[in-house]
Design a protein around this motif. Sequence first.
Motif, PDB file in Angstrom:
ATOM      1  N   MET A   1     106.056 -12.075  65.451  1.00  0.00           N
ATOM      2  CA  MET A   1     105.843 -11.668  64.070  1.00  0.00           C
ATOM      3  C   MET A   1     104.369 -11.310  63.886  1.00  0.00           C
ATOM      4  O   MET A   1     103.484 -12.028  64.316  1.00  0.00           O
ATOM      5  N   CYS A   2     104.115 -10.219  63.230  1.00  0.00           N
ATOM      6  CA  CYS A   2     102.751  -9.764  62.983  1.00  0.00           C
ATOM      7  C   CYS A   2     102.142 -10.541  61.819  1.00  0.00           C
ATOM      8  O   CYS A   2     102.775 -10.729  60.783  1.00  0.00           O
ATOM      9  N   ALA A   3     100.915 -10.983  61.982  1.00  0.00           N
ATOM     10  CA  ALA A   3     100.244 -11.747  60.934  1.00  0.00           C
ATOM     11  C   ALA A   3      99.541 -10.854  59.921  1.00  0.00           C
ATOM     12  O   ALA A   3      99.016 -11.337  58.933  1.00  0.00           O
ATOM     13  N   ALA A   4      99.509  -9.555  60.165  1.00  0.00           N
ATOM     14  CA  ALA A   4      98.834  -8.634  59.243  1.00  0.00           C
ATOM     15  C   ALA A   4      99.831  -8.052  58.252  1.00  0.00           C
ATOM     16  O   ALA A   4     100.978  -7.783  58.586  1.00  0.00           O
ATOM     17  N   ARG A   5      99.397  -7.856  57.005  1.00  0.00           N
ATOM     18  CA  ARG A   5     100.248  -7.229  55.994  1.00  0.00           C
ATOM     19  C   ARG A   5      99.377  -6.450  55.014  1.00  0.00           C
ATOM     20  O   ARG A   5      98.294  -6.899  54.641  1.00  0.00           O
ATOM     21  N   LEU A   6      99.855  -5.293  54.624  1.00  0.00           N
ATOM     22  CA  LEU A   6      99.142  -4.446  53.683  1.00  0.00           C
ATOM     23  C   LEU A   6      99.147  -5.119  52.316  1.00  0.00           C
ATOM     24  O   LEU A   6     100.201  -5.459  51.792  1.00  0.00           O
ATOM     25  N   SER A   7      97.973  -5.312  51.742  1.00  0.00           N
ATOM     26  CA  SER A   7      97.903  -5.962  50.436  1.00  0.00           C
ATOM     27  C   SER A   7      97.420  -5.030  49.339  1.00  0.00           C
ATOM     28  O   SER A   7      97.840  -5.143  48.197  1.00  0.00           O
ATOM     29  N   THR A   8      96.518  -4.098  49.687  1.00  0.00           N
ATOM     30  CA  THR A   8      95.870  -3.293  48.660  1.00  0.00           C
ATOM     31  C   THR A   8      95.549  -1.907  49.199  1.00  0.00           C
ATOM     32  O   THR A   8      95.123  -1.759  50.330  1.00  0.00           O
ATOM     33  N   VAL A   9      95.728  -0.905  48.351  1.00  0.00           N
ATOM     34  CA  VAL A   9      95.263   0.443  48.628  1.00  0.00           C
ATOM     35  C   VAL A   9      94.055   0.659  47.723  1.00  0.00           C
ATOM     36  O   VAL A   9      94.127   0.394  46.516  1.00  0.00           O
ATOM     37  N   VAL A  10      92.943   1.112  48.294  1.00  0.00           N
ATOM     38  CA  VAL A  10      91.707   1.304  47.534  1.00  0.00           C
ATOM     39  C   VAL A  10      91.439   2.803  47.389  1.00  0.00           C
ATOM     40  O   VAL A  10      91.465   3.535  48.378  1.00  0.00           O
ATOM     41  N   LEU A  11      91.189   3.231  46.162  1.00  0.00           N
ATOM     42  CA  LEU A  11      90.879   4.622  45.880  1.00  0.00           C
ATOM     43  C   LEU A  11      89.460   4.729  45.328  1.00  0.00           C
ATOM     44  O   LEU A  11      89.094   3.985  44.421  1.00  0.00           O
ATOM     45  N   ASP A  12      88.681   5.646  45.877  1.00  0.00           N
ATOM     46  CA  ASP A  12      87.372   5.949  45.303  1.00  0.00           C
ATOM     47  C   ASP A  12      87.585   6.785  44.051  1.00  0.00           C
ATOM     48  O   ASP A  12      88.589   7.484  43.919  1.00  0.00           O
ATOM     49  N   ALA A  13      86.623   6.721  43.145  1.00  0.00           N
ATOM     50  CA  ALA A  13      86.739   7.450  41.887  1.00  0.00           C
ATOM     51  C   ALA A  13      85.362   7.687  41.297  1.00  0.00           C
ATOM     52  O   ALA A  13      84.394   7.036  41.670  1.00  0.00           O
ATOM     53  N   ARG A  14      85.304   8.621  40.361  1.00  0.00           N
ATOM     54  CA  ARG A  14      84.067   8.827  39.600  1.00  0.00           C
ATOM     55  C   ARG A  14      83.765   7.586  38.774  1.00  0.00           C
ATOM     56  O   ARG A  14      82.628   7.205  38.596  1.00  0.00           O
ATOM     57  N   ASP A  15      84.831   6.978  38.219  1.00  0.00           N
ATOM     58  CA  ASP A  15      84.708   5.806  37.352  1.00  0.00           C
ATOM     59  C   ASP A  15      85.881   4.879  37.648  1.00  0.00           C
ATOM     60  O   ASP A  15      87.018   5.170  37.269  1.00  0.00           O
ATOM     61  N   ALA A  16      85.610   3.772  38.336  1.00  0.00           N
ATOM     62  CA  ALA A  16      86.665   2.846  38.747  1.00  0.00           C
ATOM     63  C   ALA A  16      87.444   2.303  37.558  1.00  0.00           C
ATOM     64  O   ALA A  16      88.676   2.192  37.611  1.00  0.00           O
ATOM     65  N   HIS A  17      86.768   1.980  36.470  1.00  0.00           N
ATOM     66  CA  HIS A  17      87.443   1.392  35.314  1.00  0.00           C
ATOM     67  C   HIS A  17      88.362   2.400  34.620  1.00  0.00           C
ATOM     68  O   HIS A  17      89.465   2.045  34.192  1.00  0.00           O
ATOM     69  N   GLU A  18      87.928   3.643  34.521  1.00  0.00           N
ATOM     70  CA  GLU A  18      88.771   4.679  33.917  1.00  0.00           C
ATOM     71  C   GLU A  18      90.039   4.886  34.736  1.00  0.00           C
ATOM     72  O   GLU A  18      91.145   4.925  34.190  1.00  0.00           O
TER      73      GLU A  18
END
Length: 131
Positions: A1-18
């Motif tokens: 069994m693999c111990a790694a799992r995808l948890s989050t995809v991160v996107l760059d942006a002009r404004d992270a909060h927007e």
Amino acid sequence: MCAARLSTVVLDARDAHELAGFYVRLLGYEVRAEEPHWVLIGPPGGAGGTALAFETEPAYVPPVWPGRRPGEQQMMLHLDVEVDDLEAETARAVAEGATLAGHQPQDDVRVLLDPSGHPFCLWVDTSGAAQ
């Protein structure tokens, strides 16, 4: 069994909060953590599923959909969002700040651009298989 799992995809942006606010409204997610230039969102109540994070990038250049010429900025990934009603959810996404892409390669999928220009697809499962 693999111990790694995808948890989050991160996107760059002009404004992270927007951009985080757009996806909170689109997906019904909630903010899990935030800093001045970074935001983490995920399904409500800590439910499982892939989280999204957004990071402000001062030199951000939006991807191009569809790809044009080699050597120019290209789309590196896109998000697929399953919906129950393609037309209604397309209209809602546009009302929340998305833009319908000029190029639509399939009749049963809608390609949209989020407020930072990232392409994402809305689609309906017509296979009859329950997910």
